[in-house]
Design a protein around this motif. Structure first.
Motif, PDB file in Angstrom:
ATOM      1  N   GLU A 114       0.832  -1.206   0.000  1.00 24.86           N
ATOM      2  CA  GLU A 114       0.000   0.000   0.000  1.00 24.86           C
ATOM      3  C   GLU A 114       0.867   1.257   0.000  1.00 24.86           C
ATOM      4  OE1 GLU A 114      -2.902  -0.033   3.143  1.00 24.86           O
ATOM      5  OE2 GLU A 114      -3.625  -2.019   2.558  1.00 24.86           O
ATOM      6  N   ALA A 115       1.936   1.257   0.768  1.00 26.84           N
ATOM      7  CA  ALA A 115       2.827   2.418   0.827  1.00 26.84           C
ATOM      8  C   ALA A 115       3.496   2.655  -0.530  1.00 26.84           C
ATOM      9  CB  ALA A 115       3.874   2.222   1.916  1.00 26.84           C
ATOM     10  N   ARG A 116       3.900   1.576  -1.217  1.00 27.09           N
ATOM     11  CA  ARG A 116       4.504   1.725  -2.547  1.00 27.09           C
ATOM     12  C   ARG A 116       3.477   2.240  -3.556  1.00 27.09           C
ATOM     13  NH1 ARG A 116       7.777  -2.522  -0.907  1.00 27.09           N
ATOM     14  NH2 ARG A 116       6.403  -4.183  -1.554  1.00 27.09           N
ATOM     15  N   GLU A 117       2.273   1.665  -3.499  1.00 32.16           N
ATOM     16  CA  GLU A 117       1.225   2.079  -4.444  1.00 32.16           C
ATOM     17  C   GLU A 117       0.833   3.539  -4.256  1.00 32.16           C
ATOM     18  OE1 GLU A 117      -1.899  -0.768  -3.844  1.00 32.16           O
ATOM     19  OE2 GLU A 117      -0.840  -2.325  -4.986  1.00 32.16           O
ATOM     20  N   SER A 118       0.889   4.026  -3.020  1.00 27.03           N
ATOM     21  CA  SER A 118       0.521   5.414  -2.758  1.00 27.03           C
ATOM     22  C   SER A 118       1.693   6.368  -2.964  1.00 27.03           C
ATOM     23  CB  SER A 118      -0.027   5.555  -1.340  1.00 27.03           C
ATOM     24  OG  SER A 118       1.000   5.329  -0.396  1.00 27.03           O
ATOM     25  N   GLY A 119       2.882   5.810  -3.236  1.00 26.62           N
ATOM     26  CA  GLY A 119       4.048   6.638  -3.475  1.00 26.62           C
ATOM     27  C   GLY A 119       4.799   7.066  -2.232  1.00 26.62           C
ATOM     28  N   LEU A 120       4.387   6.568  -1.072  1.00 26.45           N
ATOM     29  CA  LEU A 120       5.060   6.937   0.174  1.00 26.45           C
ATOM     30  C   LEU A 120       6.479   6.382   0.238  1.00 26.45           C
ATOM     31  CD1 LEU A 120       2.178   6.458   2.759  1.00 26.45           C
ATOM     32  CD2 LEU A 120       3.136   8.609   1.926  1.00 26.45           C
ATOM     33  N   ILE A 121       6.680   5.211  -0.310  1.00 29.82           N
ATOM     34  CA  ILE A 121       8.024   4.626  -0.355  1.00 29.82           C
ATOM     35  C   ILE A 121       8.251   4.028  -1.735  1.00 29.82           C
ATOM     36  CG2 ILE A 121       8.150   4.090   2.109  1.00 29.82           C
ATOM     37  CD1 ILE A 121       7.594   1.159   1.389  1.00 29.82           C
ATOM     38  N   GLN A 122       9.502   3.893  -2.066  1.00 30.84           N
ATOM     39  CA  GLN A 122       9.857   3.247  -3.312  1.00 30.84           C
ATOM     40  C   GLN A 122      10.672   2.014  -2.969  1.00 30.84           C
ATOM     41  OE1 GLN A 122      11.727   5.911  -6.012  1.00 30.84           O
ATOM     42  NE2 GLN A 122       9.954   7.255  -6.117  1.00 30.84           N
ATOM     43  N   GLY A 123      10.347   0.917  -3.633  1.00 25.76           N
ATOM     44  CA  GLY A 123      11.046  -0.327  -3.353  1.00 25.76           C
ATOM     45  C   GLY A 123      11.629  -0.900  -4.625  1.00 25.76           C
ATOM     46  N   SER A 124      12.619  -1.730  -4.439  1.00 25.82           N
ATOM     47  CA  SER A 124      13.263  -2.324  -5.604  1.00 25.82           C
ATOM     48  C   SER A 124      12.946  -3.802  -5.732  1.00 25.82           C
ATOM     49  CB  SER A 124      14.781  -2.125  -5.496  1.00 25.82           C
ATOM     50  OG  SER A 124      15.251  -2.719  -4.300  1.00 25.82           O
ATOM     51  N   GLY A 125      12.054  -4.320  -4.916  1.00 24.64           N
ATOM     52  CA  GLY A 125      11.728  -5.729  -4.975  1.00 24.64           C
ATOM     53  C   GLY A 125      12.656  -6.556  -4.106  1.00 24.64           C
ATOM     54  N   PRO A 126      12.485  -7.867  -4.176  1.00 25.49           N
ATOM     55  CA  PRO A 126      13.308  -8.727  -3.329  1.00 25.49           C
ATOM     56  C   PRO A 126      14.761  -8.738  -3.787  1.00 25.49           C
ATOM     57  CG  PRO A 126      11.951 -10.044  -4.805  1.00 25.49           C
ATOM     58  CD  PRO A 126      11.553  -8.610  -5.004  1.00 25.49           C
ATOM     59  N   PRO A 127      15.659  -9.044  -2.868  1.00 29.56           N
ATOM     60  CA  PRO A 127      17.078  -9.115  -3.254  1.00 29.56           C
ATOM     61  C   PRO A 127      17.305 -10.287  -4.198  1.00 29.56           C
ATOM     62  CG  PRO A 127      16.769  -9.921  -1.016  1.00 29.56           C
ATOM     63  CD  PRO A 127      15.450  -9.377  -1.470  1.00 29.56           C
ATOM     64  N   PRO A 128      18.381 -10.249  -4.972  1.00 27.26           N
ATOM     65  CA  PRO A 128      18.657 -11.366  -5.874  1.00 27.26           C
ATOM     66  C   PRO A 128      18.946 -12.638  -5.078  1.00 27.26           C
ATOM     67  CG  PRO A 128      20.476  -9.798  -5.875  1.00 27.26           C
ATOM     68  CD  PRO A 128      19.381  -9.208  -5.048  1.00 27.26           C
ATOM     69  N   TYR A 129      18.648 -13.763  -5.680  1.00 30.48           N
ATOM     70  CA  TYR A 129      18.902 -15.039  -5.023  1.00 30.48           C
ATOM     71  C   TYR A 129      20.387 -15.320  -5.110  1.00 30.48           C
ATOM     72  CZ  TYR A 129      17.690 -19.501  -3.079  1.00 30.48           C
ATOM     73  OH  TYR A 129      17.573 -20.567  -2.232  1.00 30.48           O
ATOM     74  N   ASP A 130      21.019 -15.558  -3.948  1.00 32.43           N
ATOM     75  CA  ASP A 130      22.470 -15.744  -3.931  1.00 32.43           C
ATOM     76  C   ASP A 130      22.840 -16.976  -3.113  1.00 32.43           C
ATOM     77  OD1 ASP A 130      22.028 -14.917  -1.312  1.00 32.43           O
ATOM     78  OD2 ASP A 130      23.015 -12.991  -1.546  1.00 32.43           O
ATOM     79  N   ASP A 131      24.149 -17.200  -2.947  1.00 36.38           N
ATOM     80  CA  ASP A 131      24.633 -18.370  -2.205  1.00 36.38           C
ATOM     81  C   ASP A 131      24.162 -18.365  -0.753  1.00 36.38           C
ATOM     82  OD1 ASP A 131      25.937 -19.366  -4.425  1.00 36.38           O
ATOM     83  OD2 ASP A 131      27.884 -18.560  -3.851  1.00 36.38           O
TER      84      ASP A 131
END
Length: 151
Positions: A114-131
């Motif tokens: 909800e915060a991302r959709e309303s523009g309150l925060i910006q996110g980059s999604g989940p971190p890449p899958y790593d070791d």
């Protein structure tokens, strides 16, 4: 004891870990996806291809997984539903979902969405899958296997 993989978004290292366990420890594994997915030829490993569509694989998993089984999924709503039915759910990052933590995580996820959709925060999604994520999954999976095989 059966391991189900929500295959549509499961990282390859997770599938490889589970397939090796099927071969070495006699675990039955079923990968469920809405597209064809390659799996090793082994009598304990199979795939189920469901019809395309939103949450079709999830619904199939909820209908077929039983208490004592493990479902590997990073889909929080699916994990919550499975946990309600007594099925263990583990994420590809090694988080074991429980009745206590899955509802809390769903609330946090919904709030952040909800915060991302309303523009309150910006996110980059989940971190890449790593070791590190693969090791965390392998550890959580081994804990489940050990408990399940002890009975």
């Amino acid at each position: 004891m059966h391991v189900w993989i929500d295959g549509d978004g499961c990282p390859r290292p997770v599938r490889d870990i589970v397939f090796r366990a099927a071969e070495r420890r006699g675990v039955e594994v079923t990968l469920v996806a809405n597209r064809p997915v390659h799996v090793p030829r082994h009598p304990r490993i199979r795939t189920v291809q469901v019809q395309p569509g939103l949450d079709v694989a999830d619904a199939w998993l909820v209908r077929h997984a039983r208490s004592g089984d493990l479902v590997i999924t990073s889909d929080l709503p699916l994990a919550a539903e499975l946990v309600e039915h007594g099925v263990t759910a583990v994420s590809a990052h090694g988080e074991t979902w429980t009745a206590e933590n899955v509802r809390e995580r769903l609330s946090v996820r919904d709030f952040l969405m909800e915060a991302r959709e309303s523009g309150l925060i910006q996110g980059s999604g989940p971190p890449p899958y790593d070791d590190r994520a693969a090791r965390a999954f392998a550890n959580a999976f081994d804990v489940w296997l050990t408990r399940a095989q002890r009975g």
